[in-house]
Design a protein around this motif. Structure first.
Motif, PDB file in Angstrom:
ATOM      1  N   GLY A 135       0.828  -1.209   0.000  1.00  9.86           N
ATOM      2  CA  GLY A 135       0.000   0.000   0.000  1.00  9.86           C
ATOM      3  C   GLY A 135       0.857   1.252   0.000  1.00  9.86           C
ATOM      4  O   GLY A 135       0.625   2.188  -0.773  1.00  9.86           O
ATOM      5  N   VAL A 136       1.864   1.279   0.879  1.00 11.43           N
ATOM      6  CA  VAL A 136       2.746   2.441   0.937  1.00 11.43           C
ATOM      7  C   VAL A 136       3.550   2.556  -0.363  1.00 11.43           C
ATOM      8  O   VAL A 136       3.802   3.664  -0.847  1.00 11.43           O
ATOM      9  CB  VAL A 136       3.680   2.353   2.165  1.00 11.43           C
ATOM     10  N   ALA A 137       3.926   1.393  -0.957  1.00 11.08           N
ATOM     11  CA  ALA A 137       4.640   1.430  -2.236  1.00 11.08           C
ATOM     12  C   ALA A 137       3.790   2.117  -3.304  1.00 11.08           C
ATOM     13  O   ALA A 137       4.284   2.950  -4.067  1.00 11.08           O
ATOM     14  CB  ALA A 137       5.012   0.011  -2.674  1.00 11.08           C
ATOM     15  N   ILE A 138       2.502   1.788  -3.350  1.00  8.63           N
ATOM     16  CA  ILE A 138       1.598   2.437  -4.321  1.00  8.63           C
ATOM     17  C   ILE A 138       1.547   3.936  -4.063  1.00  8.63           C
ATOM     18  O   ILE A 138       1.717   4.754  -4.980  1.00  8.63           O
ATOM     19  CB  ILE A 138       0.180   1.834  -4.219  1.00  8.63           C
ATOM     20  N   ALA A 139       1.336   4.313  -2.780  1.00 12.18           N
ATOM     21  CA  ALA A 139       1.252   5.731  -2.439  1.00 12.18           C
ATOM     22  C   ALA A 139       2.536   6.451  -2.824  1.00 12.18           C
ATOM     23  O   ALA A 139       2.509   7.577  -3.325  1.00 12.18           O
ATOM     24  CB  ALA A 139       0.982   5.902  -0.942  1.00 12.18           C
ATOM     25  N   PHE A 140       3.659   5.782  -2.637  1.00 16.05           N
ATOM     26  CA  PHE A 140       4.933   6.414  -2.921  1.00 16.05           C
ATOM     27  C   PHE A 140       5.125   6.653  -4.422  1.00 16.05           C
ATOM     28  O   PHE A 140       5.534   7.732  -4.850  1.00 16.05           O
ATOM     29  CB  PHE A 140       6.068   5.555  -2.367  1.00 16.05           C
ATOM     30  N   MET A 141       4.777   5.635  -5.228  1.00 17.81           N
ATOM     31  CA  MET A 141       4.906   5.805  -6.685  1.00 17.81           C
ATOM     32  C   MET A 141       3.999   6.932  -7.175  1.00 17.81           C
ATOM     33  O   MET A 141       4.373   7.731  -8.037  1.00 17.81           O
ATOM     34  CB  MET A 141       4.555   4.492  -7.386  1.00 17.81           C
ATOM     35  N   MET A 142       2.801   6.969  -6.591  1.00 17.89           N
ATOM     36  CA  MET A 142       1.849   8.021  -6.940  1.00 17.89           C
ATOM     37  C   MET A 142       2.410   9.401  -6.619  1.00 17.89           C
ATOM     38  O   MET A 142       2.316  10.337  -7.412  1.00 17.89           O
ATOM     39  CB  MET A 142       0.615   7.765  -6.088  1.00 17.89           C
ATOM     40  N   THR A 143       3.036   9.499  -5.440  1.00 18.21           N
ATOM     41  CA  THR A 143       3.641  10.761  -5.025  1.00 18.21           C
ATOM     42  C   THR A 143       4.681  11.229  -6.016  1.00 18.21           C
ATOM     43  O   THR A 143       4.722  12.394  -6.411  1.00 18.21           O
ATOM     44  CB  THR A 143       4.312  10.573  -3.650  1.00 18.21           C
ATOM     45  N   LEU A 144       5.508  10.252  -6.441  1.00 21.05           N
ATOM     46  CA  LEU A 144       6.563  10.572  -7.387  1.00 21.05           C
ATOM     47  C   LEU A 144       5.984  11.179  -8.659  1.00 21.05           C
ATOM     48  O   LEU A 144       6.433  12.215  -9.152  1.00 21.05           O
ATOM     49  CB  LEU A 144       7.331   9.286  -7.713  1.00 21.05           C
ATOM     50  N   VAL A 145       4.939  10.524  -9.187  1.00 15.83           N
ATOM     51  CA  VAL A 145       4.309  11.011 -10.416  1.00 15.83           C
ATOM     52  C   VAL A 145       3.694  12.390 -10.184  1.00 15.83           C
ATOM     53  O   VAL A 145       3.860  13.310 -10.997  1.00 15.83           O
ATOM     54  CB  VAL A 145       3.240  10.011 -10.905  1.00 15.83           C
ATOM     55  N   ALA A 146       3.010  12.558  -9.038  1.00 12.77           N
ATOM     56  CA  ALA A 146       2.367  13.845  -8.753  1.00 12.77           C
ATOM     57  C   ALA A 146       3.394  14.965  -8.718  1.00 12.77           C
ATOM     58  O   ALA A 146       3.191  16.036  -9.301  1.00 12.77           O
ATOM     59  CB  ALA A 146       1.617  13.780  -7.424  1.00 12.77           C
ATOM     60  N   VAL A 147       4.523  14.718  -8.048  1.00 14.52           N
ATOM     61  CA  VAL A 147       5.547  15.754  -7.943  1.00 14.52           C
ATOM     62  C   VAL A 147       6.146  16.049  -9.319  1.00 14.52           C
ATOM     63  O   VAL A 147       6.326  17.208  -9.701  1.00 14.52           O
ATOM     64  CB  VAL A 147       6.647  15.343  -6.938  1.00 14.52           C
ATOM     65  N   LEU A 148       6.408  14.986 -10.106  1.00 14.41           N
ATOM     66  CA  LEU A 148       6.985  15.193 -11.440  1.00 14.41           C
ATOM     67  C   LEU A 148       6.053  16.030 -12.313  1.00 14.41           C
ATOM     68  O   LEU A 148       6.488  16.983 -12.964  1.00 14.41           O
ATOM     69  CB  LEU A 148       7.258  13.843 -12.110  1.00 14.41           C
ATOM     70  N   ILE A 149       4.766  15.672 -12.314  1.00 10.72           N
ATOM     71  CA  ILE A 149       3.811  16.411 -13.143  1.00 10.72           C
ATOM     72  C   ILE A 149       3.744  17.865 -12.719  1.00 10.72           C
ATOM     73  O   ILE A 149       3.794  18.781 -13.549  1.00 10.72           O
ATOM     74  CB  ILE A 149       2.413  15.770 -13.060  1.00 10.72           C
ATOM     75  N   SER A 150       3.669  18.114 -11.397  1.00 11.52           N
ATOM     76  CA  SER A 150       3.509  19.510 -10.997  1.00 11.52           C
ATOM     77  C   SER A 150       4.781  20.307 -11.250  1.00 11.52           C
ATOM     78  O   SER A 150       4.707  21.483 -11.594  1.00 11.52           O
ATOM     79  CB  SER A 150       3.019  19.635  -9.550  1.00 11.52           C
ATOM     80  N   VAL A 151       5.954  19.659 -11.130  1.00 14.75           N
ATOM     81  CA  VAL A 151       7.184  20.389 -11.443  1.00 14.75           C
ATOM     82  C   VAL A 151       7.238  20.723 -12.937  1.00 14.75           C
ATOM     83  O   VAL A 151       7.617  21.824 -13.335  1.00 14.75           O
ATOM     84  CB  VAL A 151       8.433  19.578 -11.009  1.00 14.75           C
ATOM     85  N   ALA A 152       6.795  19.787 -13.784  1.00 13.85           N
ATOM     86  CA  ALA A 152       6.780  20.043 -15.225  1.00 13.85           C
ATOM     87  C   ALA A 152       5.863  21.220 -15.546  1.00 13.85           C
ATOM     88  O   ALA A 152       6.231  22.130 -16.294  1.00 13.85           O
ATOM     89  CB  ALA A 152       6.324  18.798 -15.976  1.00 13.85           C
ATOM     90  N   LEU A 153       4.666  21.233 -14.933  1.00 13.33           N
ATOM     91  CA  LEU A 153       3.741  22.344 -15.176  1.00 13.33           C
ATOM     92  C   LEU A 153       4.290  23.650 -14.604  1.00 13.33           C
ATOM     93  O   LEU A 153       4.113  24.721 -15.177  1.00 13.33           O
ATOM     94  CB  LEU A 153       2.375  22.038 -14.561  1.00 13.33           C
ATOM     95  N   PHE A 154       4.979  23.536 -13.472  1.00 12.04           N
ATOM     96  CA  PHE A 154       5.602  24.678 -12.821  1.00 12.04           C
ATOM     97  C   PHE A 154       6.565  25.372 -13.781  1.00 12.04           C
ATOM     98  O   PHE A 154       6.604  26.592 -13.893  1.00 12.04           O
ATOM     99  CB  PHE A 154       6.352  24.157 -11.595  1.00 12.04           C
TER     100      PHE A 154
END
Lengths: 295, 317
Positions: B289-308
């Motif tokens: 479960g934490v592994a899923i949350a962690f991968m999701m976090t990674l994607v979320a941060v990458l996407i927002s940095v790209a948009l940033f």
């Protein structure tokens, strides 16, 4: 140019000069039906779920003995037969704590973001941005274990700590956006008169920032009052439930008693609606854009 | 007292035109010498962010590498949890639906929010009343609105399915049919989110100098040209920012889906957040479960940095 533009419109709470106010008055008066009718139609569709909630809460349920078209007995029932009053109290405690501490912590931080310069401030800005994009779900499990050690699980105080931290990024951006609209010349005058940096912040900037403070407070209020995820993870006993968890558990047990469910729903949605009805003009999210990306 | 003060400041800002950051440089020298005060002012906020966001993130990485539970850390298992998560077809389904949910959530709410913001700039009677009324879906707690939506669509005997039957659409099961449940959840998300976009777009539109429009009209531009070539570029920065924020809100959104469908039927509306929550708190598989949350976090941060970075680019042009 754009940064200034967004910020200029960010504070509808700032009273308009007299000339502008007069013009706005005329505009309101000369509304046109060809623009108003589409807005009415859209609002009518959009508000169906909210109207339904209110209507179902005041019409008698099928097993009711009253023949009146409208009744308050659903409310009487939920207030006397369920724990809703306890949940309201819990929600109020957690929400008020969140609002007060969020503003108290975010205001000085926003001041630094607004007036400070240099690498450290940019780094702090980036930290806030990354914190905002972290899903709370990734923090929830480790926090659960950490809080268990300090007896903060199933504890309203622990819940408030998580909420305060969750509001921090946006609250700081909101405060910074408002401080940006206050000319630094005022502080400089105070410094020349011998005021310290902290004194200038409190006496000059903060006391002139009521709209910014209100905006931040409203945002924190909404976050803490409406949250479901953190509450359902951390709260374990009925007596500690906040309204969202309480309402959801009540709904799961009584999902055909729509009158009671909707009466509790109305109790829960009333405070945010009342706050917006009166303080709407102070609330602005437009400004956070400038703070988020501007430094 | 404070209110009068604010008014005085307001007048000063309007009258003299100082206030933006850009006018403030060069900064006063004495300001730089007070780094300690500044550090103290920001310290509580940094402490909170680090303890409540930083520490758990580090601990989550550790947890994702162990086969522990909610009470014990367990043994080190390397990347086994990630393998378990990635081998589960439900994960890939949830990832795909998270994408669909986010894209429709962001652009659906943006289109409607911008449209309404434009409409509310026209001559509308009692405009401020409508502005407040249209904010309600965003203000009302999700627990409440999901209950109301449940009443409206959940069973075949609910009002909306009955209406659909009367319109000759047959029996429509909004939450029981996988595809329709996905559509319903997305519509619900757009309904909840458009007021936020309306606020953002409204603030940006209000900041456009009306002379720009007049100049464009004088040059013979029609309404469509003005919208695409004047209005949209002028609010581009605010638009990008609202997309970033809404992307984060959508990826991280839990109650909208969990309360309306619980991720069902048969995982059709499971997003990564809901899946992570269920893996940890319903299946008690903390590691995966934490592994899923962690991968999701990674994607979320990458996407927002790209948009940033997109914003920065928009600033340059």
């Amino acid at each position: 140019m754009t940064a200034l533009g967004v910020r200029g419109a960010a504070h509808p709470g700032r009273p308009a000069p007299a000339a502008l106010r007069r013009r706005r008055g005329r505009e309101e008066a000369s509304g046109q039906w060809r623009w108003t009718l589409p807005v009415i139609a859209i609002a009518a569709v959009v508000l169906v779920p909210i109207v339904v909630t209110i209507v179902l809460s005041i019409v008698p349920q099928s097993q009711s003995t009253t023949h009146a078209a409208v009744t308050l007995e659903n409310f009487v029932h939920v207030f006397t037969q369920t724990r809703v009053l306890e949940w309201v109290r819990n929600s109020l405690v957690v929400t008020l704590a969140t609002v007060v501490v969020s503003v108290a912590v975010a205001a000085p931080a926003g001041y630094v973001l607004s007036r400070g310069r240099g690498k450290a401030v940019s780094g702090y800005s980036l930290l806030l941005f990354v914190a905002q994009s972290l899903p709370i779900i990734v923090s929830v499990v480790p926090l659960f274990i950490l809080f268990a050690r300090f007896d903060l699980v199933d504890n309203l105080f622990g819940l408030a700590i998580v909420y305060i931290s969750s509001t921090m990024s946006v609250a700081t951006w909101m405060m910074a956006a408002y401080f940006d609209s206050i000319p630094i010349a005022l502080e400089e005058a105070a410094w020349i008169d011998g005021s310290s940096l902290f004194g200038g912040f409190v006496r000059i900037v903060l006391r002139n920032s009521l709209p910014g403070v209100l905006s931040t407070a409203i945002f924190s209020f909404l976050l803490a009052w409406n949250d479901y995820l953190v509450a359902i993870v951390f709260l374990r006993s009925d007596a500690n439930y906040t309204l969202p968890v309480g309402l959801q558990s009540f709904f799961a047990e009584n999902n055909s008693q729509w009158g009671y469910v909707m009466a509790e729903s109305v109790v829960m949605m009333l405070p945010p609606i009342v706050i917006f009805a009166f303080l709407n003009r102070y609330f602005s999210v437009g400004g956070i854009g400038g703070s988020l990306a501007g430094r | 007292m404070t209110a009068t003060g604010a008014r005085a400041i307001g007048r000063a800002v309007h009258g003299v035109g100082v206030g933006g950051r850009s006018e403030r440089s060069p900064r006063p020298r004495r300001f730089g010498g007070r780094a300690l005060t500044l550090a103290l002012l920001v310290a509580p906020s940094v402490f909170l962010v680090v303890v409540i966001h930083g520490y758990p993130l580090v601990y989550a990485v550790v947890q994702a590498l162990h086969d522990g539970s909610l009470v014990a850390l367990g043994d080190f298992v390397g990347l086994q949890n990630f393998v378990t998560a990635l081998e589960n077809p439900v994960f890939w389904h949830a990832a795909l639906f998270t994408l669909v949910f986010t894209v429709t959530g962001v652009f659906g709410s943006w289109a409607i929010g911008l449209g309404l913001a434009l409409l509310l700039r026209k001559r509308v009677h009692v405009r401020s009343v409508f502005r407040t009324l249209l904010l309600l879906p965003w203000i009302v707690p999700i627990v409440v609105s999901s209950t109301a939506w449940n009443w409206l669509v959940a069973t075949p005997a609910s009002p909306v399915p009955l209406l659909a039957r009367d319109l000759g659409l047959g029996s429509v099961l909004f939450l029981a049919d996988p595809t329709l449940a996905q559509v319903t959840v997305c519509v619900f998300k757009v309904w909840v989110s458009f007021p936020f976009m309306m606020l953002m777009a409204g603030a940006a539109l209000a900041s456009i100098d009306t002379n720009v429009y007049e100049a464009a009209r004088v040059d013979g531009a029609n309404g469509r040209q003005i919208f695409f070539q004047v209005t949209l570029p002028l609010i581009a920065r605010s638009t990008y920012i609202s997309w970033i924020l809404m992307t984060i809100f959508c990826i991280n959104d839990f109650p909208t889906i969990f309360l309306l469908t619980g991720g069902g039927p048969v995982n059709a509306t499971n997003t990564l957040v809901v899946l992570a929550y269920q893996t940890v708190f319903a299946n008690f598989q903390t590691g995966p479960g934490v592994a899923i949350a962690f991968m999701m976090t990674l994607v979320a941060v990458l996407i927002s940095v790209a948009l940033f970075r997109q914003i920065r680019r928009a600033d340059v042009s």
